[in-house]
Enzyme design. Structure first.
Site, PDB file in Angstrom:
ATOM      1  N   HIS A   1       0.825  -1.208   0.000  1.00 21.85           N
ATOM      2  CA  HIS A   1       0.000   0.000   0.000  1.00 21.85           C
ATOM      3  C   HIS A   1       0.861   1.261   0.000  1.00 21.85           C
ATOM      4  CE1 HIS A   1      -3.809  -2.003   0.272  1.00 21.85           C
ATOM      5  NE2 HIS A   1      -3.412  -2.705   1.310  1.00 21.85           N
TER       6      HIS A   1
ATOM      7  N   GLU B   1      -9.662 -10.342 -22.790  1.00 22.25           N
ATOM      8  CA  GLU B   1      -8.563 -10.544 -21.825  1.00 22.25           C
ATOM      9  C   GLU B   1      -8.221 -12.018 -21.640  1.00 22.25           C
ATOM     10  OE1 GLU B   1      -9.775  -8.771 -18.109  1.00 22.25           O
ATOM     11  OE2 GLU B   1     -11.883  -9.211 -18.504  1.00 22.25           O
TER      12      GLU B   1
ATOM     13  N   CYS C   1      -7.253  -1.084 -22.438  1.00 22.79           N
ATOM     14  CA  CYS C   1      -7.387  -0.445 -21.122  1.00 22.79           C
ATOM     15  C   CYS C   1      -6.425  -1.026 -20.093  1.00 22.79           C
ATOM     16  CB  CYS C   1      -8.824  -0.550 -20.605  1.00 22.79           C
ATOM     17  SG  CYS C   1      -9.381  -2.230 -20.299  1.00 22.79           S
TER      18      CYS C   1
END
Length: 536
Positions: A186, A426, A497
């Site tokens: 994170h 994908e 994308c």
């Protein structure tokens, strides 16, 4: 002059003095106590204080950090977890010990559990258990986690918590380097969001404190006490980067078009409403991927139709006539939601996820579709379905969409009748039969992240396989080219994308293929536009 290497998590080059981050917590010792109930209450009060501080951190950063600020919400939820609290209270009870020691032991206990889980995503969460324990210990000691930087500095530390990183004065933080950490941590994600050059897994030496250094996060190198020649070399690199950044700002308002006149739609990927600020700031021409699953990930229960509708409506209104492509929920694999009650799987990336969940649990799917269709009259919304592998899946989707439309019509609720519907390519299966799939939809968007891992049979979350992962593999590029060809032969547009969309070393190749749209992170829009405009 000494040079050390690390893993880059955010690019950039800086020159400055090193300052070591010193945690304020005192050394944790075990103290035997008689007043066990009093110590339990002391722990609970400190935990509640830590939770409140995390809530305040989230509120103070959610606008600037967008979805990345949600780490503070997640840490607060971990502190409320029954198993964690029971572990702390049981240690106090069993060993008649002080709260600081019990919290430390509980943190290490759960750190060990998560570290031994094979799933890489869960393994990366182990450090979160240490972070929340450190937060409570500081609260117990009446201390804070903030290091004040009085001058611009390169911050060095064994590790940094997200709450520590975000509270640093950005104007004084040149870069940070840590001994621990991973590219998926994170703190690394926050570094990228805040655009702070950063290296992890650096063999740091506390003797460097106060010394001049160069952090070259572009190559994963740190140079301590550089000589004059090296400083001059890197100062030229910094000056050139500053010049390039200024030039990029001049591209705002200009078309994303190649020199031979091929116009490309340059969109942005987002995860929530706050990301729209970055879309507008970086002059994206629309949103090519709204990751709607974050609405579910950030909720303690299934979001209602009304809650989702309000989010989609606000996003559509903010973009006006710019296209907003909403991907239906992509839950599963590394995106786990407790209230979905999904079973553990041997190969979750190949398992029950995305459109498969939607088709097996149509009540969830219908709720989301109702919200999207209702919001469609407020802007230029398109729908995109993930993880498609067959025509049969598209047929099932169309049946459900028609059922939802009929329900809305019966309730006299307005919706856009000709809403554009597309699918993500994908999987190799979808790419290979893209000529057939193209006859069923309005557009394709190629998700190169999953397409790469499925084509190469390499888990993209497994850092042990980084040396084997080649996102430029000829097989991947051939599948992309095949998809573009089949889309155009059937009169539909096609975009990218995934991460490869912002890989500027491939932009010319994508232009040669005839790609119609690229959707990238907002911070990459102007750089990609610059490259598109230089393509022939």
């Amino acid at each position: 002059m000494k040079s050390v290497n690390g893993n880059s998590v955010c690019l950039g080059v800086v020159i400055g003095k090193i300052q070591f981050y010193r945690k304020n917590a005192h050394e944790i010792s075990k103290v035997i106590l008689e007043d066990i109930e009093g110590e339990k209450n002391r722990y609970l009060a400190a935990r509640d204080k830590a939770i409140q501080e995390l809530k305040e951190l989230y509120e103070n950063t959610k606008t600037s950090l967008g979805e990345d600020a949600e780490i503070f919400e997640m840490h607060g939820m971990l502190l409320e977890d029954e198993d964690y609290n029971d572990e702390v209270l049981n240690i106090i009870d069993r060993e008649h010990t002080n709260a600081e020691y019990a919290v430390f032991q509980a943190g290490e206990h759960f750190y060990d559990i998560f570290s031994n889980i094979e799933d890489e995503y869960m393994k990366n969460r182990a450090i979160d258990m240490r972070h929340i324990s450190e937060k409570v210990i500081l609260s117990l000691q009446g201390l804070h986690q903030v290091t004040q930087l009085k001058e611009p500095r390169i911050l060095a530390a064994d590790d940094l918590q997200p709450s520590e990183t975000v509270q640093l004065d950005r104007n004084m933080l040149l870069a940070f380097v840590t001994k621990k950490g991973s590219s998926n941590s994170h703190t690394a994600i926050l570094a990228r969001t805040m655009n702070i050059p950063a290296l992890v897994n650096v063999d740091i030496d506390k003797g460097w404190d106060g010394k001049l250094a160069i952090v070259d996060a572009n190559t994963g190198c740190m140079i301590i006490e550089p000589d004059e020649k090296t400083i001059e070399k890197y100062q030229r690199i910094i000056d050139e980067q500053t010049k390039q950044d200024d030039m990029l700002q001049e591209l705002k308002g200009k078309e994303s078009v190649t020199q031979n006149g091929h116009k490309v739609k340059l969109y942005a990927n987002i995860g929530n409403l706050t990301d729209l600020n970055y879309v507008i700031e970086n002059d994206a021409e629309g949103v090519g991927l709204f990751r709607s699953e974050f609405i579910y990930l950030n909720s303690n229960d299934y979001p209602t139709e009304e809650q989702s509708f309000e989010i989609y409506k606000k996003a559509a209104e903010a973009l006006g006539q710019k296209r907003l492509i909403i991907r239906t929920l992509d839950i599963g694999a590394d995106k786990k939601v407790d209230y979905f009650n999904l079973d553990e799987e041997e190969n979750p990336a190949l398992g029950y996820r995305a459109i498969r969940i939607c088709l097996k649990r149509p009540e969830i799917f219908k709720t989301q579709l109702r919200a999207i269709l209702r919001a469609s009259i407020y802007g230029n919304i398109s729908i995109m379905y993930p993880m498609i592998t067959s025509v049969e899946e598209i047929t099932s989707i169309k049946t459900i969409v028609n059922e939802v439309r009929a329900e809305l019509d019966a309730e006299k609720i307005p919706s856009k009748k000709d809403i554009e519907q597309g699918i993500m390519i994908e999987t190799p299966a979808a790419a290979i039969i893209s000529d057939v799939l193209a006859k069923e939809v309005d557009f394709f968007s190629i998700g190169t992240n999953d397409l790469s891992q499925y084509t190469l049979a390499i888990d993209r979350m497994n850092d042990k396989l980084e040396d084997f992962f080649d996102s430029h593999h000829e097989a991947i590029l051939r599948l992309i080219e095949l998809t573009v060809k089949n889309a155009h032969n059937n009169g539909i547009w096609v975009g990218i994308c995934g991460e490869l969309g912002s890989d500027t070393s491939l932009t010319q190749k994508f232009m040669d293929m005839g790609i119609d749209e690229l959707s990238v992170s907002p911070s990459k829009v102007l750089k990609v536009r610059q490259i598109i405009r230089s393509c022939k």
